[in-house]
Motif scaffolding. Structure first.
Motif, PDB file in Angstrom:
ATOM      1  N   ILE A  39       0.834  -1.200   0.000  1.00 51.87           N
ATOM      2  CA  ILE A  39       0.000   0.000   0.000  1.00 51.87           C
ATOM      3  C   ILE A  39       0.869   1.251   0.000  1.00 51.87           C
ATOM      4  CG2 ILE A  39      -1.663   1.360   1.343  1.00 51.87           C
ATOM      5  CD1 ILE A  39      -2.818  -1.394   2.289  1.00 51.87           C
ATOM      6  N   ILE A  40       1.897   1.249   0.823  1.00 53.19           N
ATOM      7  CA  ILE A  40       2.812   2.397   0.880  1.00 53.19           C
ATOM      8  C   ILE A  40       3.471   2.608  -0.479  1.00 53.19           C
ATOM      9  CG2 ILE A  40       4.983   3.245   1.864  1.00 53.19           C
ATOM     10  CD1 ILE A  40       4.051   1.875   4.516  1.00 53.19           C
ATOM     11  N   GLU A  41       3.920   1.517  -1.097  1.00 50.03           N
ATOM     12  CA  GLU A  41       4.535   1.610  -2.425  1.00 50.03           C
ATOM     13  C   GLU A  41       3.526   2.146  -3.442  1.00 50.03           C
ATOM     14  OE1 GLU A  41       6.530  -1.296  -5.800  1.00 50.03           O
ATOM     15  OE2 GLU A  41       6.413  -1.989  -3.728  1.00 50.03           O
ATOM     16  N   LEU A  42       2.305   1.669  -3.374  1.00 46.84           N
ATOM     17  CA  LEU A  42       1.256   2.124  -4.283  1.00 46.84           C
ATOM     18  C   LEU A  42       1.013   3.622  -4.127  1.00 46.84           C
ATOM     19  CD1 LEU A  42      -1.060   1.586  -6.300  1.00 46.84           C
ATOM     20  CD2 LEU A  42      -2.492   1.061  -4.337  1.00 46.84           C
ATOM     21  N   VAL A  43       0.905   4.081  -2.895  1.00 48.06           N
ATOM     22  CA  VAL A  43       0.663   5.508  -2.645  1.00 48.06           C
ATOM     23  C   VAL A  43       1.815   6.340  -3.181  1.00 48.06           C
ATOM     24  CG1 VAL A  43       0.432   7.267  -0.834  1.00 48.06           C
ATOM     25  CG2 VAL A  43      -0.873   5.133  -0.691  1.00 48.06           C
ATOM     26  N   GLU A  44       3.033   5.887  -2.954  1.00 49.55           N
ATOM     27  CA  GLU A  44       4.191   6.611  -3.472  1.00 49.55           C
ATOM     28  C   GLU A  44       4.149   6.679  -4.996  1.00 49.55           C
ATOM     29  OE1 GLU A  44       6.492   8.335  -1.795  1.00 49.55           O
ATOM     30  OE2 GLU A  44       5.413   7.829   0.037  1.00 49.55           O
TER      31      GLU A  44
END
Length: 60
Positions: A45-50
């Motif tokens: 999720i963090i990677e996706l948001v970035e």
């Protein structure tokens, strides 16, 4: 096991109906959480948001 079968059947019904089928939006970013731990999902999720900050769905 009965509840899993019931859930699967309901998913089939919901996704196959002609009026308002249960489907991800065309522009949705989907994360396959199969076999992932909670921590791994959070990392995804963090990677996706970035990636979304850069206008990319982060496929891969």
């Amino acid at each position: 096991m009965k509840s899993l079968k019931r859930w699967v059947k309901q998913q089939e019904i919901d996704s196959g109906r002609s009026l308002s089928p249960l489907r991800a939006a065309r522009d949705a970013c989907v994360i396959d959480t199969t076999g992932l731990s909670v921590d791994e999902v959070v990392d995804q999720i963090i990677e996706l948001v970035e990636n979304l900050k850069q206008n990319d769905c982060g496929d891969g």
